[in-house]
Design a protein around this motif. Structure first.
Motif, short mmCIF file in Angstrom:
data_model
loop_
_atom_site.label_atom_id
_atom_site.label_comp_id
_atom_site.label_asym_id
_atom_site.label_seq_id
_atom_site.Cartn_x
_atom_site.Cartn_y
_atom_site.Cartn_z
N UNK A 3 0.83 -1.21 0.00
CA UNK A 3 0.00 0.00 0.00
C UNK A 3 0.87 1.26 0.00
N UNK A 4 0.26 2.38 -0.41
CA UNK A 4 0.95 3.66 -0.43
C UNK A 4 1.11 4.20 0.99
N UNK A 5 2.18 4.93 1.19
CA UNK A 5 2.45 5.50 2.52
C UNK A 5 2.57 7.01 2.47
N UNK A 6 2.14 7.63 1.32
CA UNK A 6 2.34 9.07 1.18
C UNK A 6 1.11 9.89 1.58
N UNK A 7 0.03 9.24 1.97
CA UNK A 7 -1.19 9.97 2.33
C UNK A 7 -1.25 10.25 3.83
N UNK A 8 -1.52 11.48 4.20
CA UNK A 8 -1.59 11.85 5.61
C UNK A 8 -2.89 12.60 5.86
N UNK B 57 -2.10 3.84 -13.78
CA UNK B 57 -2.07 3.98 -12.33
C UNK B 57 -0.91 4.89 -11.91
N UNK B 58 0.25 4.71 -12.52
CA UNK B 58 1.39 5.59 -12.22
C UNK B 58 1.04 7.04 -12.56
N UNK C 165 -2.62 -1.04 -4.64
CA UNK C 165 -1.54 -0.24 -5.20
C UNK C 165 -1.81 1.27 -5.14
N UNK C 166 -3.08 1.68 -5.18
CA UNK C 166 -3.37 3.11 -5.31
C UNK C 166 -4.06 3.73 -4.10
#
Length: 567
Positions: free
Chosen positions: A268-273, A455-456, A481-482
């Motif tokens: 999973x993505x880790x850039x969302x806060x 997706x990218x 992935x997104x």
């Protein structure tokens, strides 16, 4: 026993004597009870090959130019008369098409179209036809099967229409079944049930199956042998284990490397806060109900609770993935947010009509083929009451460059590939500088390598413009992935929601666990699919029925699950 033997098959399109050959010397065999998977990306010739096997290619401007296709050791399909093919189609050779909206008659009720098979091929009549039709829909897990028989195709979701197509094909009990991307629009649990139905049919009748797909993970769990096609040629074939574990052709390796692997929350993505910013979209207690008429004067006798008390919010730069089976309310929720479907209750808070834009599943249906790129990109601007001036044209060119498309405003949709057309849809959705993009199965119709690129692109655009995404999908590997957060819909209600890693690695609701356990994988070979006999819940309620409020249990800081009694 060999059921179908194809030798040096060549297929072309165009005027007689001046055909353009698109399938070049393909050969393969299918035995009774065997599953042959034909894989390849769009344009590889896999669907054309399948359409040639039952001569449906004749109706699309194509023809068999050479080779043989011997059915049951007695009929050369390539040389058969139309009368002979009429006797073969349906009863001997069945077909499940990829696009149910084009395969079903839009003006006839679903029950009429299924019933025709039981009348013509099984000699049934009267009440027996309707009872058999209800059983056919029950087999493919369609809720309220008796009521669905009286609906027209446009009244059903894409996933349900695909199940109707599968039910019709299975009703004919063919000896050879050709399935062309039959599960593309279906979630993994329904997909597993379709695989179980096909496996049951093979066990009971020895049906041979040609399964056409771009989903390598699905092939691993289903096929005995695989044929890989590229540019109209068969570039590799063999037993499933040999081709997947020791591929010999570069294109086969390319396909295997492009497959999105589901890793149970580890990718999973880790850039969302979620840092306390004001939501770009806030949905509270959303409900969508459709009246059902019947009886004297067609009075409303009930309501379908398609969406029932759905609540969530989205902050800028965040992606919420909505997953669930077809008919669960995913697409209805998405459309209600844009008022494409009238909400029955609840509140949707955005910053105006242009703040939310939508990218649909099928770019071919989303783009008017008679309009060039300039007109397509101008559509949302004109609809918003704005002038198409030099600044707007400049934005068109900038967005085309941003989504990696040629700076040519005079081209038409047919001049682009499928992936390029979806990029064009994304550029169009960004013309009004929205804060939220609703993506309804926006990559499910794309080949795996094209899907990865789109997706990218979506991730890059989100970071650049601070977009919030509502990402509706049935593909758990893509959602992993997104998505930053995930909401699981079941029977019109959210049953589990939270951070993507928490939901995917530690699912608590039985339906979420069922979804995750059904995700196909290259590592899972020849799965023994079992039919699920659990009754599909009906969404039909009496007029005025009020669904009890959901009771939530907090699992972690951003992970909660609904009590099963309220699901």
């Amino acid at each position: 026993m060999t059921l179908l033997s194809v030798e040096d098959l060549r297929v072309g399109f165009g005027r007689t004597g001046r055909e353009t050959e698109v399938v070049h010397g393909v050969s393969f065999d299918v035995a009774a009870g065997e599953t042959l998977a034909i894989v390849g990306e769009s344009g590889s010739g896999k669907s054309v090959t399948a359409m040639a096997v039952n001569r449906l290619i004749d109706y699309g401007g194509g023809r068999i130019l050479g080779g043989r296709a011997i059915y049951d050791g007695r009929i050369d399909v390539a040389a058969a008369t139309e009368a002979e093919m009429q006797r073969l189609r349906g009863r001997e050779i069945g077909m499940i098409f990829q696009e149910p909206m084009t395969a079903l008659n839009p003006v006839l009720k679903v029950g009429t179209q299924i019933g025709e098979i039981f009348r013509k091929q099984h000699g049934m009549s009267g009440r027996a036809v309707r009872q058999a039709s209800v059983r056919a829909l029950d087999r493919v897990r369609i809720p309220d099967a008796a009521r669905r028989l009286d609906q027209a195709p446009h009244q059903m979701s894409g996933g349900m229409l695909q199940r109707v197509m599968i039910a019709m094909a299975l009703a004919g009990e063919p000896r050879l079944l050709i399935a062309d991307e039959p599960t593309t629009a279906l979630d993994v649990t329904i997909q597993a049930q379709i695989m179980a139905l096909l496996a049951e049919l093979q066990r009971e009748t020895g049906t041979g199956l040609i399964f056409i797909t771009h989903d390598i993970g699905l092939v691993a769990g289903l096929a005995d042998r695989v044929l890989v096609m590229q540019g109209g040629k068969a570039v590799e074939s063999g037993p499933i284990d040999r081709v997947l574990d020791r591929p010999s052709h570069d294109y086969t390796r390319h396909l295997l490397n492009a497959v999105p692997h589901f890793r149970a929350g580890q990718a999973v993505r880790t850039d969302g806060v979620r840092d306390g910013r004001a939501p770009a979209l806030d949905v509270r207690d959303l409900a969508v109900r459709f009246p059902v008429g019947g009886g004297f004067l067609r009075r409303t006798r009930g309501e379908v609770h398609a969406v029932d008390g759905v609540s969530f919010d989205l902050v800028p730069g965040e992606t919420l993935g909505i997953v669930g089976e077809s008919g669960s309310g995913k697409s209805t929720t998405a459309r209600a947010i844009l008022n494409l479907v009238q909400p029955s209750a609840g509140a949707i808070d955005t910053e105006g009509r242009t703040a939310v834009q939508m990218v649909f599943q099928n770019p071919n249906a989303s783009l008017n083929p008679r309009m060039d790129v300039r007109a397509l990109l101008a559509e949302p601007v004109i609809a918003a009451g704005q002038r198409v001036d030099d600044a707007v044209v400049g934005r068109m060119r900038a967005l085309l460059a941003r989504v990696d498309l040629p700076d040519d405003l005079d081209r038409f949709p047919h001049e682009f590939s499928g992936g390029q057309r979806q990029r064009l849809c994304i550029a169009r959705a960004l013309m009004l500088n929205p804060r939220v993009l609703v993506l309804d199965e926006a990559v499910s119709a794309l080949d795996v390598s094209v899907q990865a690129k789109v997706l990218d692109l979506l991730v890059d655009l989100q970071r650049e413009f601070g977009l919030a995404y509502l990402f509706v999908s049935h593909d758990m590997a893509v959602v992993e992935r997104i998505a930053h957060r995930i909401a699981v819909l079941y029977a019109g209600r959210i049953v589990e929601m939270g951070a993507a890693r928490a939901v995917l690695s530690d699912p608590r609701h039985p339906y979420t666990r069922k979804l995750i356990s059904a995700v196909p994988s290259i590592e899972r070979r020849r799965i023994d699919y079992a039919l699920d006999t659990e009754e599909v819940p009906s969404l039909l309620r009496p007029v005025g029925f009020q669904t009890p409020a959901q009771v939530w249990r907090q699992i972690g800081p951003d992970h909660r699950v609904a009590s099963e009694q309220t699901a």
